[in-house]
Design a protein around this motif. Sequence first.
Motif, PDB file in Angstrom:
ATOM      1  N   TRP A 304       0.828  -1.209   0.000  1.00 19.15           N
ATOM      2  CA  TRP A 304       0.000   0.000   0.000  1.00 19.15           C
ATOM      3  C   TRP A 304       0.863   1.260   0.000  1.00 19.15           C
ATOM      4  O   TRP A 304       0.519   2.258  -0.648  1.00 19.15           O
ATOM      5  CB  TRP A 304      -0.936   0.000   1.209  1.00 19.15           C
ATOM      6  CG  TRP A 304      -2.208  -0.743   0.941  1.00 19.15           C
ATOM      7  CD1 TRP A 304      -2.584  -1.952   1.444  1.00 19.15           C
ATOM      8  CD2 TRP A 304      -3.272  -0.332   0.089  1.00 19.15           C
ATOM      9  NE1 TRP A 304      -3.815  -2.320   0.959  1.00 19.15           N
ATOM     10  CE2 TRP A 304      -4.270  -1.337   0.126  1.00 19.15           C
ATOM     11  CE3 TRP A 304      -3.494   0.790  -0.709  1.00 19.15           C
ATOM     12  CZ2 TRP A 304      -5.456  -1.255  -0.601  1.00 19.15           C
ATOM     13  CZ3 TRP A 304      -4.679   0.876  -1.430  1.00 19.15           C
ATOM     14  CH2 TRP A 304      -5.638  -0.134  -1.374  1.00 19.15           C
ATOM     15  N   VAL A 317      -4.190   0.320  -7.366  1.00 16.98           N
ATOM     16  CA  VAL A 317      -5.201   0.187  -6.305  1.00 16.98           C
ATOM     17  C   VAL A 317      -5.894  -1.160  -6.403  1.00 16.98           C
ATOM     18  O   VAL A 317      -6.134  -1.834  -5.400  1.00 16.98           O
ATOM     19  CB  VAL A 317      -6.222   1.337  -6.392  1.00 16.98           C
ATOM     20  CG1 VAL A 317      -7.352   1.125  -5.403  1.00 16.98           C
ATOM     21  CG2 VAL A 317      -5.541   2.671  -6.128  1.00 16.98           C
ATOM     22  N   ARG A 318      -6.215  -1.563  -7.641  1.00 17.44           N
ATOM     23  CA  ARG A 318      -6.846  -2.872  -7.837  1.00 17.44           C
ATOM     24  C   ARG A 318      -5.958  -3.989  -7.300  1.00 17.44           C
ATOM     25  O   ARG A 318      -6.412  -4.877  -6.573  1.00 17.44           O
ATOM     26  CB  ARG A 318      -7.128  -3.075  -9.326  1.00 17.44           C
ATOM     27  CG  ARG A 318      -7.883  -4.356  -9.664  1.00 17.44           C
ATOM     28  CD  ARG A 318      -6.967  -5.489 -10.053  1.00 17.44           C
ATOM     29  NE  ARG A 318      -6.056  -5.070 -11.082  1.00 17.44           N
ATOM     30  CZ  ARG A 318      -4.859  -5.625 -11.272  1.00 17.44           C
ATOM     31  NH1 ARG A 318      -4.449  -6.591 -10.467  1.00 17.44           N
ATOM     32  NH2 ARG A 318      -4.057  -5.207 -12.234  1.00 17.44           N
ATOM     33  N   SER A 320      -3.615  -3.752  -5.066  1.00 18.69           N
ATOM     34  CA  SER A 320      -3.474  -3.649  -3.615  1.00 18.69           C
ATOM     35  C   SER A 320      -4.701  -4.192  -2.897  1.00 18.69           C
ATOM     36  O   SER A 320      -4.579  -4.873  -1.865  1.00 18.69           O
ATOM     37  CB  SER A 320      -3.222  -2.189  -3.220  1.00 18.69           C
ATOM     38  OG  SER A 320      -2.043  -1.696  -3.817  1.00 18.69           O
ATOM     39  N   ILE A 321      -5.887  -3.892  -3.423  1.00 20.76           N
ATOM     40  CA  ILE A 321      -7.107  -4.410  -2.791  1.00 20.76           C
ATOM     41  C   ILE A 321      -7.160  -5.931  -2.916  1.00 20.76           C
ATOM     42  O   ILE A 321      -7.522  -6.644  -1.969  1.00 20.76           O
ATOM     43  CB  ILE A 321      -8.349  -3.757  -3.414  1.00 20.76           C
ATOM     44  CG1 ILE A 321      -8.366  -2.262  -3.109  1.00 20.76           C
ATOM     45  CG2 ILE A 321      -9.617  -4.412  -2.885  1.00 20.76           C
ATOM     46  CD1 ILE A 321      -9.531  -1.524  -3.735  1.00 20.76           C
ATOM     47  N   MET A 322      -6.802  -6.454  -4.109  1.00 21.31           N
ATOM     48  CA  MET A 322      -6.764  -7.908  -4.267  1.00 21.31           C
ATOM     49  C   MET A 322      -5.770  -8.524  -3.286  1.00 21.31           C
ATOM     50  O   MET A 322      -6.074  -9.547  -2.644  1.00 21.31           O
ATOM     51  CB  MET A 322      -6.368  -8.264  -5.699  1.00 21.31           C
ATOM     52  CG  MET A 322      -7.444  -8.058  -6.737  1.00 21.31           C
ATOM     53  SD  MET A 322      -6.937  -8.680  -8.356  1.00 21.31           S
ATOM     54  CE  MET A 322      -6.797 -10.445  -8.015  1.00 21.31           C
ATOM     55  N   SER A 324      -4.888  -7.327  -0.499  1.00 21.34           N
ATOM     56  CA  SER A 324      -5.446  -7.200   0.851  1.00 21.34           C
ATOM     57  C   SER A 324      -6.344  -8.380   1.183  1.00 21.34           C
ATOM     58  O   SER A 324      -6.270  -8.946   2.287  1.00 21.34           O
ATOM     59  CB  SER A 324      -6.221  -5.886   0.972  1.00 21.34           C
ATOM     60  OG  SER A 324      -5.395  -4.775   0.730  1.00 21.34           O
ATOM     61  N   ALA A 341     -11.619 -11.751  -5.067  1.00 21.29           N
ATOM     62  CA  ALA A 341     -10.839 -10.574  -4.672  1.00 21.29           C
ATOM     63  C   ALA A 341     -10.830  -9.531  -5.791  1.00 21.29           C
ATOM     64  O   ALA A 341     -10.873  -8.326  -5.529  1.00 21.29           O
ATOM     65  CB  ALA A 341      -9.406 -10.994  -4.335  1.00 21.29           C
ATOM     66  N   LEU A 342     -10.769  -9.987  -7.035  1.00 20.36           N
ATOM     67  CA  LEU A 342     -10.807  -9.060  -8.165  1.00 20.36           C
ATOM     68  C   LEU A 342     -12.137  -8.312  -8.217  1.00 20.36           C
ATOM     69  O   LEU A 342     -12.175  -7.085  -8.374  1.00 20.36           O
ATOM     70  CB  LEU A 342     -10.589  -9.830  -9.465  1.00 20.36           C
ATOM     71  CG  LEU A 342     -10.664  -9.014 -10.761  1.00 20.36           C
ATOM     72  CD1 LEU A 342      -9.514  -8.031 -10.841  1.00 20.36           C
ATOM     73  CD2 LEU A 342     -10.668  -9.943 -11.972  1.00 20.36           C
ATOM     74  N   ALA A 345     -12.350  -5.825  -5.413  1.00 18.23           N
ATOM     75  CA  ALA A 345     -11.564  -4.621  -5.697  1.00 18.23           C
ATOM     76  C   ALA A 345     -12.343  -3.681  -6.612  1.00 18.23           C
ATOM     77  O   ALA A 345     -12.393  -2.462  -6.380  1.00 18.23           O
ATOM     78  CB  ALA A 345     -10.231  -5.016  -6.334  1.00 18.23           C
ATOM     79  N   MET A 349     -13.709   0.097  -5.495  1.00 17.63           N
ATOM     80  CA  MET A 349     -13.184   1.224  -6.265  1.00 17.63           C
ATOM     81  C   MET A 349     -14.309   2.013  -6.922  1.00 17.63           C
ATOM     82  O   MET A 349     -14.281   3.246  -6.973  1.00 17.63           O
ATOM     83  CB  MET A 349     -12.197   0.719  -7.320  1.00 17.63           C
ATOM     84  CG  MET A 349     -10.894   0.209  -6.738  1.00 17.63           C
ATOM     85  SD  MET A 349      -9.786  -0.491  -7.975  1.00 17.63           S
ATOM     86  CE  MET A 349      -9.300   1.002  -8.854  1.00 17.63           C
TER      87      MET A 349
END
Length: 702
Positions: A304, A317-318, A320-322, A324, A341-342, A345, A349
Amino acid sequence: MTRNPLSAARTPFIRLLLPLLAGIVGQALLHLPLWGCLLPGLGGLVLWGLQTKRGTIEEQYRKREFFGWGLFLILLSAGATLHYLQQRPYRLPEGFYPIAVAHIDHKAVEKEGAYYCPASITGLVDTLGHTVPYREKVALYFEKSLSAGRLDYGDRVVFEFRLRPIAGIGNPGDFDRATFMRYQGIARNQYLADERWRYIGHEPRSEFRAWAAMQQTALAHRIDTCHLAPHSALLLKTLLLGDRADFPPDLRQSFSASGLSHILAVSGLHMGVIASLVYLLLFPLAWSETGRKLRPLLTLLVLWIYACITGLSPSAVRASIMASFLLTAEFLERRNSSLNALFAAAFFMLLYDTRLVFDAGFQMSFAAVAAILLFYRRLNVGGKSPYRLVRWASSCTAVSIAAQAGALPIAIYYFHTLPLLFLVGNLVVLPLLPVIFGLALLMLLLTALHLPYLWLATATDLLLRFIEGLSLAIDHLPGSHLEGVWLEPRYLWGYFIGGILIYLTVKRRSKRLLGLTLGAAILFLAADLATHRAPCPEIVVYEDPQSTVVQLSDRGHCYLLLPDTLPVEGPLPGEPYRQQNGYASYTLIQPGTTPVEGPQLLVDYPFALFHGKRLLLLDTPGRKGSDTQLPGERLSIDYAVVDRQFDGRLADVVRLFDIGQVIIGANVHPSRARLWLNDCYKQGIACHDVRTEGAWTYRPAR
């Protein structure tokens, strides 16, 4: 549990993402009022109320679908409402405010003739010095100077408040900058001469973002001082930091033509490399149970921070969220789906910014990753080979093909280039990226500690030069790529919907899905053939500040009238539009060119007869008459196009011609254009100013 990776059981976030996405797209197409956006949500609440009524267990089970449909309608309404609120036009407060106060949101980027800074206006100042709070994102272009070039995130400036709407498409087929900026939340811009603005201090709205911007600037400066070749330093800053401000456009085009443009944007590939390196460096933590718990969390923290330093692009960001979701699942010792996860994200977003769905980077990033997750295993035919080289080659090939299958149609739609040798470059470059990242990070660490690093700089420079040379070599190979490839939106939708149907058909081996897929394909082809139309015959006067270019095109033939007698250097305006309509070549008609005659067309410079309409290109005062003109009679001219070389007035022209409409070229000086507009108004003649109104187009009725 079902093994279908697209099932709702394994990817529950797809049930949340689809209605939210439908609401955003629907609002963008239909432009519903606020009550129209909220109406589906009220219907969803009613369905939830029906589902929660008391009753027997059997009755509640029969009403279970009410909950699903209610959730669908509520999220549909949420997507439409959020997009409506984010797209609302800004309302100026009543009164006269000559001064605006703005916060610089990004460091100055050098453009042709100016420095560009996206900014947020925080207040307006009236003539008495009173400040009124006001919020609007704008694009500011500063005259080139030392003070403008130093502007960075968090700087505050005051300037003369004279914003103008961003101009739309000047020429048909050109890049629609107004729409592109609107999806970034910016609708107006302003050019500021050096005496029209003033720096008033540094007050960042986010201390963390200011720290991230400072770190990015410091790392970029450190890379510049590492004794790398100029292009190698620019390429490393692009790969590692996502800083493409100074990256040469011609080199960027070479990367695009060779199928390597995806490495120039910080994406899941870069985040995966960074995560792998960090996870590897934290291997001592695996020796204890507490360390094994902390290892994924520390990796996530570093990811992050890296995403923030690189500017929080949609792809970063995508990723990083995945990460996470996946690393948190490892921390909790739970299983998680990469596809889920995709979708999660994408959902979060779009909740934050609905305009991201129209961002090319967002679309390409998610399409590529989804294709990898769905097709990688089937494409990795050599993944179980006992030979490491075969497994490596098979893995790289599978990733490259899957990613291109997902992102390539979107890239063609936006950039109109089809790389044919993408596999060659990716097979070589992808394995080198972890090596380059590792060497570069170690090099930066040694420079910070003031330790010898020249051997690392030499190795990094050689690898970066190799990648640059490879992209140029592939670009220069005959048949390496196709340019001028145009896709209509319906083909893009057809590609992805058809791909999903084919995937589900093969996965489930369902005859019903096979029939549905074939039926949809037949209907699509029939509708496409029924609605297909050949390019219409037309006259176009392009917007070009250098010269007046008039295009006459019909039945596969294209002619360009150009008043200049000098040889043409570079593409003339309208090249994308001609490629889109299939005019790969054109005939250039200049003063002294032999007359051209064809069906419904006759061109004898400066006159043209096109489908019964007469056109005259006014380029010099001497061209006011015709040798065939009869004494005492005025020749009827439907359209008169004025070039900057013509220094006469409308009165000089109407003595010889009966003019139907005047088109003022974009290269005519604004003061002379205003004179022509006034003269046309007095004479009652229609007038079109290409500079302010965009390209002029005439299509004869069929």
